[in-house]
Scaffold this motif. Sequence first.
Motif, PDB file in Angstrom:
ATOM      1  N   UNK A  58     -36.925 -81.214  34.379  1.00 10.59           N
ATOM      2  CA  UNK A  58     -35.575 -81.656  34.725  1.00 10.59           C
ATOM      3  C   UNK A  58     -34.563 -81.222  33.666  1.00 10.59           C
ATOM      4  N   UNK A  59     -35.023 -81.086  32.438  1.00 13.45           N
ATOM      5  CA  UNK A  59     -34.134 -80.706  31.348  1.00 13.45           C
ATOM      6  C   UNK A  59     -33.850 -79.206  31.327  1.00 13.45           C
TER       7      UNK A  59
ATOM      8  N   UNK B 244     -25.322 -86.008  46.312  1.00  7.71           N
ATOM      9  CA  UNK B 244     -25.682 -87.098  45.391  1.00  7.71           C
ATOM     10  C   UNK B 244     -24.448 -87.662  44.695  1.00  7.71           C
ATOM     11  N   UNK B 245     -23.594 -86.779  44.212  1.00 10.61           N
ATOM     12  CA  UNK B 245     -22.371 -87.237  43.542  1.00 10.61           C
ATOM     13  C   UNK B 245     -21.439 -87.945  44.519  1.00 10.61           C
ATOM     14  N   UNK B 246     -21.411 -87.477  45.757  1.00 11.93           N
ATOM     15  CA  UNK B 246     -20.553 -88.112  46.755  1.00 11.93           C
ATOM     16  C   UNK B 246     -20.964 -89.564  46.998  1.00 11.93           C
ATOM     17  N   UNK B 247     -22.260 -89.850  46.928  1.00 13.17           N
ATOM     18  CA  UNK B 247     -22.725 -91.228  47.097  1.00 13.17           C
ATOM     19  C   UNK B 247     -22.163 -92.113  45.987  1.00 13.17           C
ATOM     20  N   UNK B 248     -22.108 -91.565  44.782  1.00 14.44           N
ATOM     21  CA  UNK B 248     -21.533 -92.311  43.655  1.00 14.44           C
ATOM     22  C   UNK B 248     -20.033 -92.463  43.852  1.00 14.44           C
ATOM     23  N   UNK B 249     -19.380 -91.383  44.252  1.00 11.47           N
ATOM     24  CA  UNK B 249     -17.936 -91.399  44.418  1.00 11.47           C
ATOM     25  C   UNK B 249     -17.501 -92.381  45.504  1.00 11.47           C
TER      26      UNK B 249
ATOM     27  N   UNK C 258     -29.356 -88.055  38.497  1.00 14.84           N
ATOM     28  CA  UNK C 258     -29.267 -87.524  39.860  1.00 14.84           C
ATOM     29  C   UNK C 258     -30.193 -86.317  40.025  1.00 14.84           C
ATOM     30  N   UNK C 259     -30.193 -85.434  39.045  1.00 17.96           N
ATOM     31  CA  UNK C 259     -31.092 -84.274  39.089  1.00 17.96           C
ATOM     32  C   UNK C 259     -32.550 -84.707  39.129  1.00 17.96           C
ATOM     33  N   UNK C 260     -32.876 -85.735  38.365  1.00 20.57           N
ATOM     34  CA  UNK C 260     -34.277 -86.211  38.309  1.00 20.57           C
ATOM     35  C   UNK C 260     -34.712 -86.767  39.653  1.00 20.57           C
ATOM     36  N   UNK C 261     -33.832 -87.498  40.305  1.00 20.07           N
ATOM     37  CA  UNK C 261     -34.141 -88.023  41.627  1.00 20.07           C
ATOM     38  C   UNK C 261     -34.319 -86.902  42.639  1.00 20.07           C
ATOM     39  N   UNK C 262     -33.450 -85.907  42.576  1.00 20.78           N
ATOM     40  CA  UNK C 262     -33.570 -84.758  43.466  1.00 20.78           C
ATOM     41  C   UNK C 262     -34.869 -84.004  43.211  1.00 20.78           C
TER      42      UNK C 262
END
Length: 255
Positions: free
Chosen positions: A116-117, A73-78, A90-94
């Motif tokens: 999620x929290x 997920x972070x790689x998509x942003x990067x 990102x966690x919520x989407x996952x």
Amino acid sequence: MLFHGATQTARGQEAKAVANTSDVKALVFDTFGTVVDWRGSIIREGAAWGQAKRIDVDWARFADRWREGYGPSMDKVRRGEMPWTKLDDLHRSLLEDLVKEFHIEGLTEAEKDGWNRVWHRLSPWPDSVAGLTRLKKKYVIAPLSNGNVALLTDMAKHAGIPWDAILGAELVRHYKPDREVYLSAADFLGVKPAQVMMVAAHVGDLRAARDSGLRTGFIHRPDEYGRARQADKASPGDFDVVSNDMLDLASQMGV
């Protein structure tokens, strides 16, 4: 006599470790896995939550699958495939994908938001708070995490983590291992990169920090992944400091 010699050698090695890091003014930390036990925390809370909601799933597998989505997920942003998105989102989407994968039905949006929290409520490793409290006496300490500011702040309040400041990805809108994240620590703290030590249980994080000019400290967290995979290891000399836990790190840093 042999014991005395061994003790002298150990003291000499410790003194050498302290001398080699005498220019360090701040320590910044990876959090997930290094400071807090993300996997154990999610398993424990998941088991309690599942019992209350009558949800029967393999919570260890659930935790592992949630974490497996973190990097991609972070790689998509990067890579620019997604706009800047904070880790909570990102966690919520996952989580939406996991709810389907594990056939969990009947949850309201509020319940999913609350679950999620769980990442805000992670428990520290037993040595973390005591070790960080010692380190704080001599150094500025802060997270340098991919977690967003609200997540890291809540985590610190929940776990009693004594940070001096909250640093990390959200402040520069880059995720590690982007160079901008590591260099931001020195910039925000008003010191040189070589005066900052990145501390992590993950060798990839430390190598990227070293390439950015930071000093590096490794903490071995053998239980981070349970039996799902082997935790990273390091040998003396691989990084500026190689330690067994946070208390050992504090000792090697002269606190």
